[in-house]
Design an enzyme around this catalytic site. Sequence first.
Site, PDB file in Angstrom:
ATOM      1  N   GLU A   1      31.317  35.772  22.911  1.00 26.74           N
ATOM      2  CA  GLU A   1      31.398  34.382  23.340  1.00 26.74           C
ATOM      3  C   GLU A   1      30.324  33.605  22.617  1.00 26.74           C
ATOM      4  O   GLU A   1      29.190  34.086  22.565  1.00 26.74           O
ATOM      5  CB  GLU A   1      31.210  34.265  24.857  1.00 26.74           C
ATOM      6  CG  GLU A   1      32.434  34.752  25.600  1.00 26.74           C
ATOM      7  CD  GLU A   1      32.405  34.497  27.092  1.00 26.74           C
ATOM      8  OE1 GLU A   1      31.455  33.868  27.582  1.00 26.74           O
ATOM      9  OE2 GLU A   1      33.343  34.939  27.769  1.00 26.74           O
TER      10      GLU A   1
ATOM     11  N   ASP B   1      39.781  32.992  29.919  1.00 26.25           N
ATOM     12  CA  ASP B   1      38.580  32.199  30.201  1.00 26.25           C
ATOM     13  C   ASP B   1      37.369  32.846  29.540  1.00 26.25           C
ATOM     14  O   ASP B   1      36.271  32.284  29.577  1.00 26.25           O
ATOM     15  CB  ASP B   1      38.364  32.114  31.726  1.00 26.25           C
ATOM     16  CG  ASP B   1      37.195  31.211  32.101  1.00 26.25           C
ATOM     17  OD1 ASP B   1      37.031  30.151  31.458  1.00 26.25           O
ATOM     18  OD2 ASP B   1      36.444  31.544  33.037  1.00 26.25           O
TER      19      ASP B   1
ATOM     20  N   GLY C   1      38.505  42.944  43.807  1.00 20.28           N
ATOM     21  CA  GLY C   1      37.303  42.521  44.545  1.00 20.28           C
ATOM     22  C   GLY C   1      37.536  41.142  45.127  1.00 20.28           C
ATOM     23  O   GLY C   1      38.681  40.728  45.351  1.00 20.28           O
ATOM     24  N   ARG C   2      36.436  40.433  45.350  1.00 23.13           N
ATOM     25  CA  ARG C   2      36.541  39.111  45.994  1.00 23.13           C
ATOM     26  C   ARG C   2      37.450  38.164  45.206  1.00 23.13           C
ATOM     27  O   ARG C   2      38.330  37.507  45.765  1.00 23.13           O
ATOM     28  CB  ARG C   2      35.150  38.474  46.114  1.00 23.13           C
ATOM     29  CG  ARG C   2      34.263  39.108  47.152  1.00 23.13           C
ATOM     30  CD  ARG C   2      32.861  38.529  47.024  1.00 23.13           C
ATOM     31  NE  ARG C   2      32.253  38.992  45.785  1.00 23.13           N
ATOM     32  CZ  ARG C   2      31.210  39.806  45.701  1.00 23.13           C
ATOM     33  NH1 ARG C   2      30.616  40.208  46.793  1.00 23.13           N
ATOM     34  NH2 ARG C   2      30.731  40.194  44.542  1.00 23.13           N
ATOM     35  N   ILE C   3      37.226  38.086  43.876  1.00 27.17           N
ATOM     36  CA  ILE C   3      37.978  37.101  43.083  1.00 27.17           C
ATOM     37  C   ILE C   3      39.433  37.564  42.905  1.00 27.17           C
ATOM     38  O   ILE C   3      40.366  36.763  42.972  1.00 27.17           O
ATOM     39  CB  ILE C   3      37.280  36.853  41.725  1.00 27.17           C
ATOM     40  CG1 ILE C   3      35.846  36.347  41.962  1.00 27.17           C
ATOM     41  CG2 ILE C   3      38.067  35.837  40.894  1.00 27.17           C
ATOM     42  CD1 ILE C   3      34.979  36.256  40.703  1.00 27.17           C
TER      43      ILE C   3
ATOM     44  N   HIS D   1      35.018  29.843  29.210  1.00 30.46           N
ATOM     45  CA  HIS D   1      34.293  30.502  30.310  1.00 30.46           C
ATOM     46  C   HIS D   1      33.845  29.480  31.372  1.00 30.46           C
ATOM     47  O   HIS D   1      32.643  29.303  31.608  1.00 30.46           O
ATOM     48  CB  HIS D   1      33.088  31.291  29.772  1.00 30.46           C
ATOM     49  CG  HIS D   1      32.686  32.422  30.686  1.00 30.46           C
ATOM     50  ND1 HIS D   1      32.116  33.597  30.245  1.00 30.46           N
ATOM     51  CD2 HIS D   1      32.769  32.544  32.040  1.00 30.46           C
ATOM     52  CE1 HIS D   1      31.867  34.386  31.283  1.00 30.46           C
ATOM     53  NE2 HIS D   1      32.251  33.761  32.383  1.00 30.46           N
ATOM     54  N   ILE D   2      34.834  28.862  31.999  1.00 21.06           N
ATOM     55  CA  ILE D   2      34.549  27.787  32.958  1.00 21.06           C
ATOM     56  C   ILE D   2      34.925  28.174  34.390  1.00 21.06           C
ATOM     57  O   ILE D   2      35.027  27.317  35.264  1.00 21.06           O
ATOM     58  CB  ILE D   2      35.286  26.479  32.567  1.00 21.06           C
ATOM     59  CG1 ILE D   2      36.821  26.692  32.524  1.00 21.06           C
ATOM     60  CG2 ILE D   2      34.787  25.966  31.223  1.00 21.06           C
ATOM     61  CD1 ILE D   2      37.609  25.392  32.315  1.00 21.06           C
ATOM     62  N   GLY D   3      35.113  29.473  34.625  1.00 16.33           N
ATOM     63  CA  GLY D   3      35.577  29.930  35.945  1.00 16.33           C
ATOM     64  C   GLY D   3      34.778  29.368  37.116  1.00 16.33           C
ATOM     65  O   GLY D   3      35.335  28.938  38.109  1.00 16.33           O
TER      66      GLY D   3
ATOM     67  N   GLY E   1      28.457  38.259  37.537  1.00 12.95           N
ATOM     68  CA  GLY E   1      28.463  39.411  36.631  1.00 12.95           C
ATOM     69  C   GLY E   1      27.061  39.630  36.073  1.00 12.95           C
ATOM     70  O   GLY E   1      26.289  38.686  35.940  1.00 12.95           O
TER      71      GLY E   1
ATOM     72  N   ARG F   1      35.646  39.575  31.882  1.00 14.55           N
ATOM     73  CA  ARG F   1      34.774  39.633  30.711  1.00 14.55           C
ATOM     74  C   ARG F   1      35.646  39.939  29.498  1.00 14.55           C
ATOM     75  O   ARG F   1      36.578  40.748  29.580  1.00 14.55           O
ATOM     76  CB  ARG F   1      33.704  40.725  30.855  1.00 14.55           C
ATOM     77  CG  ARG F   1      32.580  40.385  31.846  1.00 14.55           C
ATOM     78  CD  ARG F   1      31.697  39.252  31.356  1.00 14.55           C
ATOM     79  NE  ARG F   1      30.594  38.929  32.261  1.00 14.55           N
ATOM     80  CZ  ARG F   1      30.638  37.987  33.207  1.00 14.55           C
ATOM     81  NH1 ARG F   1      31.734  37.267  33.391  1.00 14.55           N
ATOM     82  NH2 ARG F   1      29.579  37.747  33.963  1.00 14.55           N
TER      83      ARG F   1
END
Length: 322
Positions: free
Chosen positions: A268, A263, A156-158, A287-289, A78, A239
């Site tokens: 943040e 996440d 998208g990809r994720i 935020h540990i993706g 991102g 996000r």
Amino acid sequence: MTHKVFVTRQIPEAGLAKIRAATDCQVWPERMPPSTESLIQGAKGCDGILTLLSDRIDADFLEAVGPQLKVISNFAVGYNNIDVHETTRRGIVVGNTPDVLTDATADIAVTLMLAAARCIKKGIENVSQQQWLTWEPMEFIGQDLRGKTLGIVGMGRIGQATARRCHFGWGMQILYTARSGKPQAESEMAASHVSLDQLLAESDFISVHTDLNPGTTHMFSTSAFQAMKPNCVFVNTSRGGVVDEDALYEALTSGSIFAAGLDVSDPEPLAGNSKLRDLPNCVIVPHIGSGTTSSRNAMAEIAADNLLAGLSGNPLRHQVEA
Ligand code: GLV
């Protein structure tokens, strides 16, 4: 000529070693991010900077650091922390680190789905607070995944990697929203491209994977949560800004949805007094993706390669477009 570079945090050696070997580089040594002033101070006169998603790169910053800057390499897929219109206008190239964190992030989305669906936060607290007194026939009752409908917002990809896990793992039906249809996902897992309204109304699980932009900011507001099913489990690994936190709190406490897994937050870290912190049906991780050894090493390598390519005027491995 040796290029001058500022790296705004310690990142894995897989990338840092390459940068050290090829540049005159300063690395911000602290755990906490540099303040705006320290960021400017560190980047002033540099040819390149390697940034994190917590570093805000806007017109004021670019003005303050001066015209020497050629490349910004973001250690993230991102890049909403960077004003890309402004960098483009100034001829600065921007890189990011896609692909290598897709599986890790999809795994966290599924982890949060399961944890929120199966009352895991409440269960952990029960044990740590010495409340596990007996086997409870009527407590910790969650939701099944098998055969349920999963709505993916942002395919998208994720988003697709998350859908794949759920379709092939639990036989879930996949609905999705996206700017364009995804024929590959439609044939591979019978995913249906639907309107957001249909997705909200029909999904038992909703997993958010869209980028943050003016059109997606607070797209999950009171009306969106009210449109969801009462058994719905809502997961956000994209996000924090896509969610109106007060509206989510209201939805979780009024029973208009079942649970949430987050996440990401806005800001943040999550505000110290955020009411979401103490909710038993809201699982939150910091935020540990992308947080696996191989993802973070690969991100560091790509970020280093992007930085070095930009310094020598070559195409980046992954270049962001405005
Ligand atoms: C993490 O959120 C990333 O964008 O890499």
